[in-house]
Design a protein around this motif. Structure first.
Motif, PDB file in Angstrom:
ATOM      1  N   UNK A  22     -39.714  12.441   3.977  1.00 51.29           N
ATOM      2  CA  UNK A  22     -39.663  11.696   2.718  1.00 51.29           C
ATOM      3  C   UNK A  22     -39.658  12.658   1.535  1.00 51.29           C
ATOM      4  N   UNK A  23     -40.355  13.770   1.665  1.00 47.44           N
ATOM      5  CA  UNK A  23     -40.340  14.784   0.614  1.00 47.44           C
ATOM      6  C   UNK A  23     -38.943  15.363   0.432  1.00 47.44           C
ATOM      7  N   UNK A  24     -38.214  15.508   1.542  1.00 44.50           N
ATOM      8  CA  UNK A  24     -36.827  15.977   1.457  1.00 44.50           C
ATOM      9  C   UNK A  24     -35.961  14.964   0.727  1.00 44.50           C
ATOM     10  N   UNK A  25     -36.268  13.684   0.915  1.00 47.80           N
ATOM     11  CA  UNK A  25     -35.545  12.631   0.194  1.00 47.80           C
ATOM     12  C   UNK A  25     -35.778  12.765  -1.311  1.00 47.80           C
ATOM     13  N   UNK A  26     -36.993  13.174  -1.685  1.00 51.55           N
ATOM     14  CA  UNK A  26     -37.296  13.398  -3.099  1.00 51.55           C
ATOM     15  C   UNK A  26     -36.392  14.482  -3.671  1.00 51.55           C
ATOM     16  N   UNK A  27     -36.181  15.533  -2.901  1.00 50.84           N
ATOM     17  CA  UNK A  27     -35.301  16.610  -3.351  1.00 50.84           C
ATOM     18  C   UNK A  27     -33.842  16.202  -3.415  1.00 50.84           C
ATOM     19  N   UNK A  28     -33.474  15.119  -2.683  1.00 57.85           N
ATOM     20  CA  UNK A  28     -32.084  14.663  -2.696  1.00 57.85           C
ATOM     21  C   UNK A  28     -31.692  14.027  -4.024  1.00 57.85           C
ATOM     22  N   UNK A  29     -32.700  13.644  -4.829  1.00 55.37           N
ATOM     23  CA  UNK A  29     -32.463  13.120  -6.173  1.00 55.37           C
ATOM     24  C   UNK A  29     -31.603  11.847  -6.155  1.00 55.37           C
ATOM     25  N   UNK A  30     -31.965  10.898  -5.304  1.00 56.11           N
ATOM     26  CA  UNK A  30     -31.254   9.621  -5.238  1.00 56.11           C
ATOM     27  C   UNK A  30     -31.927   8.621  -6.180  1.00 56.11           C
ATOM     28  N   UNK A  31     -31.777   8.833  -7.459  1.00 56.33           N
ATOM     29  CA  UNK A  31     -32.459   8.019  -8.457  1.00 56.33           C
ATOM     30  C   UNK A  31     -31.912   6.603  -8.537  1.00 56.33           C
ATOM     31  N   UNK A  32     -30.731   6.362  -7.968  1.00 53.59           N
ATOM     32  CA  UNK A  32     -30.131   5.046  -8.054  1.00 53.59           C
ATOM     33  C   UNK A  32     -30.531   4.087  -6.951  1.00 53.59           C
ATOM     34  N   UNK A  33     -31.437   4.506  -6.065  1.00 52.87           N
ATOM     35  CA  UNK A  33     -31.844   3.641  -4.959  1.00 52.87           C
ATOM     36  C   UNK A  33     -32.509   2.362  -5.469  1.00 52.87           C
ATOM     37  N   UNK A  34     -32.065   1.224  -4.929  1.00 55.77           N
ATOM     38  CA  UNK A  34     -32.682  -0.068  -5.245  1.00 55.77           C
ATOM     39  C   UNK A  34     -33.468  -0.612  -4.069  1.00 55.77           C
ATOM     40  N   UNK A  35     -33.009  -0.312  -2.846  1.00 55.33           N
ATOM     41  CA  UNK A  35     -33.675  -0.779  -1.638  1.00 55.33           C
ATOM     42  C   UNK A  35     -33.956   0.418  -0.734  1.00 55.33           C
ATOM     43  N   UNK A  36     -35.221   0.593  -0.377  1.00 56.27           N
ATOM     44  CA  UNK A  36     -35.616   1.707   0.485  1.00 56.27           C
ATOM     45  C   UNK A  36     -36.468   1.169   1.625  1.00 56.27           C
ATOM     46  N   UNK A  37     -35.993   1.386   2.835  1.00 58.00           N
ATOM     47  CA  UNK A  37     -36.691   0.914   4.025  1.00 58.00           C
ATOM     48  C   UNK A  37     -36.865   2.084   4.983  1.00 58.00           C
ATOM     49  N   UNK A  38     -38.108   2.540   5.139  1.00 58.19           N
ATOM     50  CA  UNK A  38     -38.442   3.638   6.053  1.00 58.19           C
ATOM     51  C   UNK A  38     -39.507   3.112   6.997  1.00 58.19           C
ATOM     52  N   UNK A  39     -39.102   2.706   8.210  1.00 61.50           N
ATOM     53  CA  UNK A  39     -40.037   1.983   9.071  1.00 61.50           C
ATOM     54  C   UNK A  39     -40.327   2.713  10.382  1.00 61.50           C
ATOM     55  N   UNK A  40     -41.499   2.398  10.933  1.00 63.46           N
ATOM     56  CA  UNK A  40     -42.010   2.906  12.217  1.00 63.46           C
ATOM     57  C   UNK A  40     -42.371   4.386  12.167  1.00 63.46           C
ATOM     58  N   UNK A  41     -42.593   4.912  10.965  1.00 58.13           N
ATOM     59  CA  UNK A  41     -43.009   6.311  10.832  1.00 58.13           C
ATOM     60  C   UNK A  41     -44.521   6.395  10.678  1.00 58.13           C
ATOM     61  N   UNK A  42     -45.232   6.403  11.787  1.00 58.22           N
ATOM     62  CA  UNK A  42     -46.699   6.412  11.729  1.00 58.22           C
ATOM     63  C   UNK A  42     -47.245   7.704  11.127  1.00 58.22           C
ATOM     64  N   UNK A  43     -46.403   8.737  11.018  1.00 62.01           N
ATOM     65  CA  UNK A  43     -46.844  10.003  10.417  1.00 62.01           C
ATOM     66  C   UNK A  43     -46.698  10.008   8.895  1.00 62.01           C
TER      67      UNK A  43
END
Length: 358
Positions: free
Chosen positions: A135-156
């Protein structure tokens, strides 16, 4: 079955193919390789929507297209390379298998999305490999236009992942972190970051969330229309079955075939939900709740499946527009109490309509 011959026939027969969706039957096999998928995408210059199930044999992803707008791939497993270069893509859904051998490098995948898919608005990833680092790598991707974000089953994923999401996303309308290990603190960060945009929040299978976090979300997110906390408040660790819960980017019901290990919550919890705009509330499998008060004038759908310890005399529903209540696996007396309260709510609504001349 899907193989190279079928893909060749499709490519030859449909020179101007715009949409391709392949859904696998129970015993069907998808033998498509990463090379074959790459060739199909690169040769079909008008292809804008691609949805394929059973992608366990791809081996790698290396897709490049200026026309592809929507990409859904499911049953992915241990990709050695994950490159998706589609500058006009707005929606991406990648569902990985839950096998213990799954080892796709999600950090590299997330990191590349910002450069290769800068116009992403909807992102759904289902994987047991999801972590704070990914998820931190996603922060670096700079996808500021995201409206829907679904990150599931990541118990870590913990509250550190929430902090990365808050820093990287400006105006989320949907956030699904089901199956993560975020706590009430993470829920608080979500509330502070998206009070004016978030309308759908899904936190099913999140064992570190308590009634305090759920109540805070409904109190601090005025635009919320859908809330799912299924299996998050659970007292019984035995004999729990899979459940259906709201959400996913495609808007359909999702099933969790394999539940992560959840901790036992304290028994006899009281949950109070008051909200002016909430339309769907899902508390399936929340067996730690024994008292529930819901005051939501716009609520249409309430899921109480397998809320096995909810007491009939400690249930109060003030929801005049309530149409559907799911109560599979609940006590018979609770089901009777629900029916009575729905009838009372309907009568009160009719009285209001008469008094106002509606």
């Amino acid at each position: 079955d899907v193989d190279a011959t079928m893909l060749s026939c499709l490519a030859f027969s449909c020179p101007s193919l715009e949409t391709l969706e392949i859904t696998m039957a129970d015993k069907a096999i998808n033998n498509m390789t990463g090379e074959e998928l790459s060739r199909l995408v690169s040769e079909k210059h008008s292809l804008s929507i691609l949805k394929i199930g059973g992608c366990s044999n791809l081996g790698f992803l290396n897709l490049s297209s200026s026309s592809l707008n929507v990409l859904w791939l499911s049953d992915l497993c241990s990709l050695s390379e994950s490159v998706i270069s589609c500058p006009n893509m707005s929606e991406l859904s990648l569902c990985f298998t839950q096998q213990s051998t799954e080892c796709t490098d999600l950090v590299s995948l997330m990191d590349g999305l910002g450069r290769s898919c800068p116009n992403l608005r909807n992102l759904h990833i289902s994987s047991i490999q999801l972590s704070n680092e990914a998820v931190s790598a996603l922060e670096g991707a700079n996808l500021r236009g995201l409206c829907m974000l679904s990150l599931i089953l990541g118990s870590k994923m913990t509250d550190a992942a929430v902090a990365s999401i808050v820093r990287s996303c400006a105006s989320l309308a949907l956030l699904d972190l089901s199956g993560s290990s975020i706590s009430d603190s993470g829920v608080g960060m979500i509330c502070k970051a998206f009070p004016h945009t978030l309308s759908r929040l899904l936190l099913a299978l999140c064992p570190n969330i308590t009634t305090c976090g759920i109540q805070a979300a409904t109190a601090q997110l005025p635009l919320l229309q859908l809330m799912d906390c299924g299996m998050s408040l659970r007292s019984n660790l035995q004999n729990e079955k899979q459940g259906a819960y709201f959400g996913e980017i495609n808007g359909r019901i999702r099933l969790c075939p394999k539940l992560p290990t959840l901790k036992k919550q304290p028994m006899r919890q009281k949950l109070i939900i008051k909200h002016d705009n909430l339309k769907k509330l899902s508390l399936w499998g929340c067996s730690a709740i024994d008292a529930l008060y819901v005051k939501c004038p716009e609520l249409i759908d309430l899921n109480l499946n397998t809320c096995t310890n909810l007491h009939p005399e400690r249930l109060l529903l003030q929801c005049p527009n309530l149409k559907n209540v799911h109560a599979f696996g609940c006590q018979d007396m609770l089901i009777g109490a629900i029916k009575n309260q729905k009838l009372i709510n309907r009568k009160n609504l009719m009285k209001q309509c008469v008094s106002t001349g509606v």
